[in-house]
Design a protein around this motif. Structure first.
Motif, PDB file in Angstrom:
ATOM      1  N   UNK A  69       0.838  -1.198   0.000  1.00  0.00           N
ATOM      2  CA  UNK A  69       0.000   0.000   0.000  1.00  0.00           C
ATOM      3  C   UNK A  69       0.876   1.252   0.000  1.00  0.00           C
ATOM      4  N   UNK A  70       0.416   2.344  -0.644  1.00  0.00           N
ATOM      5  CA  UNK A  70       1.199   3.585  -0.654  1.00  0.00           C
ATOM      6  C   UNK A  70       1.426   4.113   0.763  1.00  0.00           C
ATOM      7  N   UNK A  71       2.678   4.390   1.106  1.00  0.00           N
ATOM      8  CA  UNK A  71       3.040   4.954   2.400  1.00  0.00           C
ATOM      9  C   UNK A  71       3.466   6.409   2.254  1.00  0.00           C
ATOM     10  N   UNK A  72       4.186   6.704   1.178  1.00  0.00           N
ATOM     11  CA  UNK A  72       4.575   8.076   0.837  1.00  0.00           C
ATOM     12  C   UNK A  72       4.241   8.266  -0.639  1.00  0.00           C
ATOM     13  N   UNK A  73       3.611   9.395  -0.965  1.00  0.00           N
ATOM     14  CA  UNK A  73       3.194   9.655  -2.339  1.00  0.00           C
ATOM     15  C   UNK A  73       3.719  11.011  -2.790  1.00  0.00           C
ATOM     16  N   UNK A  74       4.364  11.022  -3.958  1.00  0.00           N
ATOM     17  CA  UNK A  74       4.812  12.259  -4.589  1.00  0.00           C
ATOM     18  C   UNK A  74       3.869  12.518  -5.764  1.00  0.00           C
ATOM     19  N   UNK A  75       3.253  13.681  -5.798  1.00  0.00           N
ATOM     20  CA  UNK A  75       2.352  14.048  -6.893  1.00  0.00           C
ATOM     21  C   UNK A  75       3.039  15.123  -7.722  1.00  0.00           C
ATOM     22  N   UNK A  76       3.207  14.818  -9.012  1.00  0.00           N
ATOM     23  CA  UNK A  76       3.938  15.677  -9.934  1.00  0.00           C
ATOM     24  C   UNK A  76       2.921  16.361 -10.850  1.00  0.00           C
ATOM     25  N   UNK A  77       3.055  17.669 -10.987  1.00  0.00           N
ATOM     26  CA  UNK A  77       2.084  18.477 -11.736  1.00  0.00           C
ATOM     27  C   UNK A  77       2.638  18.882 -13.101  1.00  0.00           C
ATOM     28  N   UNK A  78       1.844  18.669 -14.138  1.00  0.00           N
ATOM     29  CA  UNK A  78       2.148  19.143 -15.501  1.00  0.00           C
ATOM     30  C   UNK A  78       3.510  18.683 -16.012  1.00  0.00           C
ATOM     31  N   UNK A  79       3.789  17.404 -15.901  1.00  0.00           N
ATOM     32  CA  UNK A  79       5.078  16.863 -16.361  1.00  0.00           C
ATOM     33  C   UNK A  79       5.083  16.693 -17.876  1.00  0.00           C
ATOM     34  N   UNK A  80       6.259  16.883 -18.462  1.00  0.00           N
ATOM     35  CA  UNK A  80       6.444  16.622 -19.896  1.00  0.00           C
ATOM     36  C   UNK A  80       7.883  16.190 -20.148  1.00  0.00           C
ATOM     37  N   UNK A  81       8.117  15.428 -21.230  1.00  0.00           N
ATOM     38  CA  UNK A  81       9.458  14.890 -21.483  1.00  0.00           C
ATOM     39  C   UNK A  81      10.418  15.947 -22.012  1.00  0.00           C
TER      40      UNK A  81
ATOM     41  N   UNK B  29      15.972   2.098 -20.840  1.00  0.00           N
ATOM     42  CA  UNK B  29      15.725   3.401 -21.448  1.00  0.00           C
ATOM     43  C   UNK B  29      15.445   4.407 -20.340  1.00  0.00           C
ATOM     44  N   UNK B  30      15.816   5.660 -20.590  1.00  0.00           N
ATOM     45  CA  UNK B  30      15.721   6.706 -19.585  1.00  0.00           C
ATOM     46  C   UNK B  30      14.902   7.866 -20.127  1.00  0.00           C
ATOM     47  N   UNK B  31      13.984   8.374 -19.309  1.00  0.00           N
ATOM     48  CA  UNK B  31      13.158   9.514 -19.671  1.00  0.00           C
ATOM     49  C   UNK B  31      13.342  10.588 -18.615  1.00  0.00           C
ATOM     50  N   UNK B  32      13.722  11.800 -19.040  1.00  0.00           N
ATOM     51  CA  UNK B  32      13.863  12.931 -18.126  1.00  0.00           C
ATOM     52  C   UNK B  32      12.667  13.846 -18.308  1.00  0.00           C
ATOM     53  N   UNK B  33      12.029  14.206 -17.182  1.00  0.00           N
ATOM     54  CA  UNK B  33      10.818  15.016 -17.200  1.00  0.00           C
ATOM     55  C   UNK B  33      11.021  16.357 -16.518  1.00  0.00           C
ATOM     56  N   UNK B  34      10.463  17.403 -17.101  1.00  0.00           N
ATOM     57  CA  UNK B  34      10.320  18.699 -16.429  1.00  0.00           C
ATOM     58  C   UNK B  34       8.911  18.732 -15.873  1.00  0.00           C
ATOM     59  N   UNK B  35       8.682  19.552 -14.858  1.00  0.00           N
ATOM     60  CA  UNK B  35       7.334  19.654 -14.290  1.00  0.00           C
ATOM     61  C   UNK B  35       7.178  20.996 -13.580  1.00  0.00           C
TER      62      UNK B  35
END
Length: 143
Positions: free
Chosen positions: A99-111, A129-135
């Motif tokens: 079950x989720x114990x700590x949750x990070x919520x990311x807003x408006x992410x894009x690659x 493979x690696x994906x870098x996101x801005x948010x």
């Protein structure tokens, strides 16, 4: 309250209702910029310091490369001049019951960057493979 801290190897990533298995997630940082100020009539020969704008680091996601799975590339291809498909992403650290114990919520992410695996004839590793996101924001919830 648990006797032991949470382990970092049990986690899940959800973007838009799809749960995706990743090998590694990094960049879950929040910083406050620093503003320094001193007015000319100050009796102190130093600046005062104040918190400034929040700064959110880019998030890096790594996962195995799968046959007929081109989702990262398709999302990256959505970039057109100043438009891109933005997604809300939820990253959850799981407890011993899954079950989720700590949750990070990311807003408006894009690659920002897509990196395919390296290739090595004598290698004995999984293709990653690696994906870098801005948010535009990150919140942390302890469940």
């Amino acid at each position: 309250m648990s006797t032991y801290p949470l382990v970092k190897f049990a986690f899940e990533v959800d973007w838009g209702g799809t749960k995706v298995g990743f090998q590694e997630v990094s960049g879950l940082n929040i910083e406050a910029g620093l503003i320094e100020y001193r007015h000319g009539a100050s009796p102190d020969f130093s600046k005062i310091k104040m918190p400034g704008l929040k700064v959110f680091n880019n998030i890096t996601l790594k996962r195995g490369t799968f046959k007929q799975d081109n989702e990262f590339f398709a999302w990256f291809q959505s970039i057109q001049l100043n438009t891109v498909e933005r997604r809300s992403i939820t990253i959850s650290l799981l407890d011993e019951n899954g079950e989720p114990a700590v949750t990070w919520k990311v807003k408006n992410a894009f690659p920002l960057k897509l990196q395919s695996t390296d290739l090595k004839a004598e290698g004995n590793e999984v293709a990653i493979e690696t994906l870098e996101l801005a948010h535009e924001g990150l919140t942390i919830e302890n469940n």
